[in-house]
Scaffold this motif. Sequence first.
Motif, PDB file in Angstrom:
ATOM      1  N   LYS A 103       0.151   4.540   3.768  1.00  0.00           N
ATOM      2  CA  LYS A 103       0.146   5.661   4.698  1.00  0.00           C
ATOM      3  C   LYS A 103       1.516   6.325   4.779  1.00  0.00           C
ATOM      4  CE  LYS A 103      -3.618   3.925   7.596  1.00  0.00           C
ATOM      5  NZ  LYS A 103      -4.032   3.517   8.956  1.00  0.00           N
ATOM      6  N   ASP A 104       2.565   5.583   4.551  1.00  0.00           N
ATOM      7  CA  ASP A 104       3.918   6.126   4.627  1.00  0.00           C
ATOM      8  C   ASP A 104       4.735   5.634   3.437  1.00  0.00           C
ATOM      9  OD1 ASP A 104       6.086   7.504   5.553  1.00  0.00           O
ATOM     10  OD2 ASP A 104       6.627   6.047   7.107  1.00  0.00           O
ATOM     11  N   PRO A 105       4.423   6.119   2.241  1.00  0.00           N
ATOM     12  CA  PRO A 105       5.083   5.597   1.044  1.00  0.00           C
ATOM     13  C   PRO A 105       6.535   6.051   0.932  1.00  0.00           C
ATOM     14  CG  PRO A 105       3.713   7.464   0.466  1.00  0.00           C
ATOM     15  CD  PRO A 105       3.455   7.174   1.919  1.00  0.00           C
ATOM     16  N   VAL A 106       7.311   5.317   0.178  1.00  0.00           N
ATOM     17  CA  VAL A 106       8.664   5.717  -0.179  1.00  0.00           C
ATOM     18  C   VAL A 106       8.549   6.787  -1.263  1.00  0.00           C
ATOM     19  CG1 VAL A 106      10.824   4.970  -1.259  1.00  0.00           C
ATOM     20  CG2 VAL A 106       9.685   3.497   0.419  1.00  0.00           C
ATOM     21  N   VAL A 107       9.192   7.955  -1.039  1.00  0.00           N
ATOM     22  CA  VAL A 107       9.090   9.056  -1.991  1.00  0.00           C
ATOM     23  C   VAL A 107      10.394   9.295  -2.746  1.00  0.00           C
ATOM     24  CG1 VAL A 107       7.206  10.246  -0.815  1.00  0.00           C
ATOM     25  CG2 VAL A 107       9.565  10.693  -0.107  1.00  0.00           C
ATOM     26  N   ALA A 108      11.469   8.619  -2.315  1.00  0.00           N
ATOM     27  CA  ALA A 108      12.742   8.689  -3.050  1.00  0.00           C
ATOM     28  C   ALA A 108      13.650   7.595  -2.514  1.00  0.00           C
ATOM     29  CB  ALA A 108      13.397  10.054  -2.884  1.00  0.00           C
ATOM     30  N   GLN A 121      13.755  -0.699   7.051  1.00  0.00           N
ATOM     31  CA  GLN A 121      13.057  -1.969   7.228  1.00  0.00           C
ATOM     32  C   GLN A 121      11.962  -2.113   6.187  1.00  0.00           C
ATOM     33  OE1 GLN A 121      14.119  -4.171   9.391  1.00  0.00           O
ATOM     34  NE2 GLN A 121      15.759  -2.756   9.993  1.00  0.00           N
ATOM     35  N   PRO A 122      11.781  -3.296   5.620  1.00  0.00           N
ATOM     36  CA  PRO A 122      10.728  -3.473   4.613  1.00  0.00           C
ATOM     37  C   PRO A 122       9.362  -3.255   5.212  1.00  0.00           C
ATOM     38  CG  PRO A 122      11.657  -5.593   5.274  1.00  0.00           C
ATOM     39  CD  PRO A 122      12.525  -4.547   5.896  1.00  0.00           C
ATOM     40  N   ASN A 123       8.507  -2.644   4.448  1.00  0.00           N
ATOM     41  CA  ASN A 123       7.140  -2.374   4.876  1.00  0.00           C
ATOM     42  C   ASN A 123       6.250  -3.527   4.424  1.00  0.00           C
ATOM     43  OD1 ASN A 123       4.614  -1.450   5.376  1.00  0.00           O
ATOM     44  ND2 ASN A 123       4.955   0.600   4.537  1.00  0.00           N
ATOM     45  N   PRO A 124       5.623  -4.237   5.361  1.00  0.00           N
ATOM     46  CA  PRO A 124       4.782  -5.370   4.949  1.00  0.00           C
ATOM     47  C   PRO A 124       3.636  -4.937   4.057  1.00  0.00           C
ATOM     48  CG  PRO A 124       4.449  -4.831   7.272  1.00  0.00           C
ATOM     49  CD  PRO A 124       5.635  -4.058   6.809  1.00  0.00           C
ATOM     50  N   ALA A 125       3.262  -3.641   4.099  1.00  0.00           N
ATOM     51  CA  ALA A 125       2.170  -3.179   3.246  1.00  0.00           C
ATOM     52  C   ALA A 125       2.641  -2.837   1.840  1.00  0.00           C
ATOM     53  CB  ALA A 125       1.516  -1.940   3.857  1.00  0.00           C
ATOM     54  N   GLN A 126       3.990  -2.816   1.616  1.00  0.00           N
ATOM     55  CA  GLN A 126       4.520  -2.466   0.302  1.00  0.00           C
ATOM     56  C   GLN A 126       4.371  -3.675  -0.614  1.00  0.00           C
ATOM     57  OE1 GLN A 126       6.054   0.540  -0.232  1.00  0.00           O
ATOM     58  NE2 GLN A 126       6.583   0.220  -2.362  1.00  0.00           N
ATOM     59  N   SER A 132       6.972  10.179   5.895  1.00  0.00           N
ATOM     60  CA  SER A 132       6.997  10.603   7.304  1.00  0.00           C
ATOM     61  C   SER A 132       8.239  11.416   7.633  1.00  0.00           C
ATOM     62  CB  SER A 132       6.922   9.376   8.217  1.00  0.00           C
ATOM     63  OG  SER A 132       7.986   8.482   7.944  1.00  0.00           O
ATOM     64  N   GLU A 133       9.352  11.157   6.938  1.00  0.00           N
ATOM     65  CA  GLU A 133      10.568  11.919   7.183  1.00  0.00           C
ATOM     66  C   GLU A 133      10.392  13.371   6.751  1.00  0.00           C
ATOM     67  OE1 GLU A 133      14.370   9.907   6.258  1.00  0.00           O
ATOM     68  OE2 GLU A 133      13.135   8.254   5.565  1.00  0.00           O
ATOM     69  N   ALA A 143     -18.584  -8.240  -4.689  1.00  0.00           N
ATOM     70  CA  ALA A 143     -18.624  -8.204  -3.229  1.00  0.00           C
ATOM     71  C   ALA A 143     -17.244  -8.283  -2.601  1.00  0.00           C
ATOM     72  CB  ALA A 143     -19.482  -9.347  -2.699  1.00  0.00           C
ATOM     73  N   LYS A 144     -16.206  -8.595  -3.398  1.00  0.00           N
ATOM     74  CA  LYS A 144     -14.868  -8.778  -2.836  1.00  0.00           C
ATOM     75  C   LYS A 144     -14.274  -7.430  -2.464  1.00  0.00           C
ATOM     76  CE  LYS A 144     -10.386 -10.871  -3.785  1.00  0.00           C
ATOM     77  NZ  LYS A 144      -9.564 -11.597  -4.758  1.00  0.00           N
ATOM     78  N   PRO A 145     -13.825  -7.238  -1.228  1.00  0.00           N
ATOM     79  CA  PRO A 145     -13.240  -5.949  -0.829  1.00  0.00           C
ATOM     80  C   PRO A 145     -11.910  -5.727  -1.522  1.00  0.00           C
ATOM     81  CG  PRO A 145     -12.910  -7.570   0.909  1.00  0.00           C
ATOM     82  CD  PRO A 145     -13.780  -8.242  -0.134  1.00  0.00           C
ATOM     83  N   PRO A 146     -11.470  -4.472  -1.653  1.00  0.00           N
ATOM     84  CA  PRO A 146     -10.186  -4.209  -2.294  1.00  0.00           C
ATOM     85  C   PRO A 146      -9.052  -4.823  -1.493  1.00  0.00           C
ATOM     86  CG  PRO A 146     -11.034  -2.230  -1.231  1.00  0.00           C
ATOM     87  CD  PRO A 146     -12.137  -3.244  -1.206  1.00  0.00           C
ATOM     88  N   THR A 147      -8.016  -5.271  -2.168  1.00  0.00           N
ATOM     89  CA  THR A 147      -6.880  -5.888  -1.502  1.00  0.00           C
ATOM     90  C   THR A 147      -6.074  -4.831  -0.788  1.00  0.00           C
ATOM     91  OG1 THR A 147      -5.491  -5.608  -3.425  1.00  0.00           O
ATOM     92  CG2 THR A 147      -6.752  -7.646  -3.313  1.00  0.00           C
ATOM     93  N   GLN A 148      -5.204  -5.269   0.120  1.00  0.00           N
ATOM     94  CA  GLN A 148      -4.360  -4.346   0.870  1.00  0.00           C
ATOM     95  C   GLN A 148      -3.460  -3.551  -0.067  1.00  0.00           C
ATOM     96  OE1 GLN A 148      -4.519  -3.793   4.017  1.00  0.00           O
ATOM     97  NE2 GLN A 148      -2.749  -2.456   4.278  1.00  0.00           N
ATOM     98  N   ALA A 149      -2.938  -4.212  -1.116  1.00  0.00           N
ATOM     99  CA  ALA A 149      -2.017  -3.550  -2.037  1.00  0.00           C
ATOM    100  C   ALA A 149      -2.706  -2.463  -2.843  1.00  0.00           C
ATOM    101  CB  ALA A 149      -1.382  -4.578  -2.967  1.00  0.00           C
ATOM    102  N   ALA A 150      -4.034  -2.568  -3.007  1.00  0.00           N
ATOM    103  CA  ALA A 150      -4.754  -1.594  -3.820  1.00  0.00           C
ATOM    104  C   ALA A 150      -5.002  -0.295  -3.067  1.00  0.00           C
ATOM    105  CB  ALA A 150      -6.087  -2.177  -4.287  1.00  0.00           C
ATOM    106  N   GLN A 151      -4.834  -0.316  -1.731  1.00  0.00           N
ATOM    107  CA  GLN A 151      -5.091   0.874  -0.936  1.00  0.00           C
ATOM    108  C   GLN A 151      -3.830   1.741  -0.882  1.00  0.00           C
ATOM    109  OE1 GLN A 151      -6.390  -0.512   2.851  1.00  0.00           O
ATOM    110  NE2 GLN A 151      -8.303  -1.367   2.086  1.00  0.00           N
ATOM    111  N   PRO A 152      -3.984   3.073  -0.830  1.00  0.00           N
ATOM    112  CA  PRO A 152      -2.806   3.940  -0.783  1.00  0.00           C
ATOM    113  C   PRO A 152      -2.024   3.726   0.502  1.00  0.00           C
ATOM    114  CG  PRO A 152      -4.814   5.191  -0.370  1.00  0.00           C
ATOM    115  CD  PRO A 152      -5.242   3.823  -0.817  1.00  0.00           C
TER     116      PRO A 152
END
Length: 345
Positions: free
Chosen positions: A63-68, A28-33, A78-79, A52-61
């Motif tokens: 939590k469960d990235p695609v690794v392959a 399933q697509p990750n909305p944070a990706q 997570s797998e 003063a602008k906070p970092p965007t969601q995309a700029a943050q690492p």
Amino acid sequence: MSLCLRPLRPFLLFCAAAVIAGSAAAQQPNPAQPAAPQGGQATQPTQKPPAAKPPTQAAQPLKDPVVAIVNGLPIRLSELEVAQQALPQQYRNMPLQAVFPALLDRIIDSKLVVQEGRKNKVTEDPAFKKRMAFVEDQVLQDFWIQREIARKVTAEKLQERYEERLKSLPAEEEVHARHILVATEDEAKALIAELKKGAAFDKLAKDKSTDKASGAEGGDLGWFKKSDMVKEFADAAFALNKGGLTDTPVKTQFGYHIIKVEDRRKAPPPPFEELSEQLREEMVREAVTAHLDQLRSGAKIEKFNIDGTKAEAAPAKPATPAKPPAAVPATPPAAAPATPPAGTK
């Protein structure tokens, strides 16, 4: 791949079911990706954003990235975390980063095998379904037991067990001693004579002892229990009072020793860290056994023979009265022993 990680492969293939269980969710697509750029448009703003602008969601690492990605199927971090928990203890205790490259390669191998199996419709094989049901039962059993252990074997209860154990441990005596080791009895006797004339023990140990490790420390062996040393040495050392010196050389398999006792004491109790793993294993066994006993007591269980026939119930043993009734002799005449009494022929 390092040699120490080679054993990972069979364990990871075994836990493929646990890894694949999360695959459907992983697709399933990750909305944070962050989405890929369209039409060659720049993904970065042309002007510097306000401070003063906070970092965007995309700029943050993530939590469960695609690794392959294997043939279009993503593998998420997570797998790998789930797969690591199925490895032997020494690998489970390592940081994930330490086993990441080898673990990822094994998950990729697992995905390739699974994809090939699905392509060949292995999942429709009755034998596969039986094996899958067995694996599911094993995972459920392990998960349930781990949850029970976490509930019953807590840090507080482990500390309580440690304090109880200390009460049952007798305080052993220890001595702090030095020694000089030489090859012959005559050498040892000559050194004892020098010591009695006032020679410094530590200096003689450094100059004369063939035990170079302790000799470099002036013959110092530190604190030890009687069981820590060979019998002849231990008997001689523990027979001395504080400040005492052996009058005659002590022979062991290593040579001839001159021993000086610096001090004596009752050994301090073993620290919590030294006993915690042993105590935890004890508590885990007790918790699992007690839980299984409880489950068995409330279950209806029937056992059969290996051919499926009903097992014969073991005959019940007749209750033996504490005292036979008065009207019945304790030993009937027919039951009298056939062996003649002693002294007869």
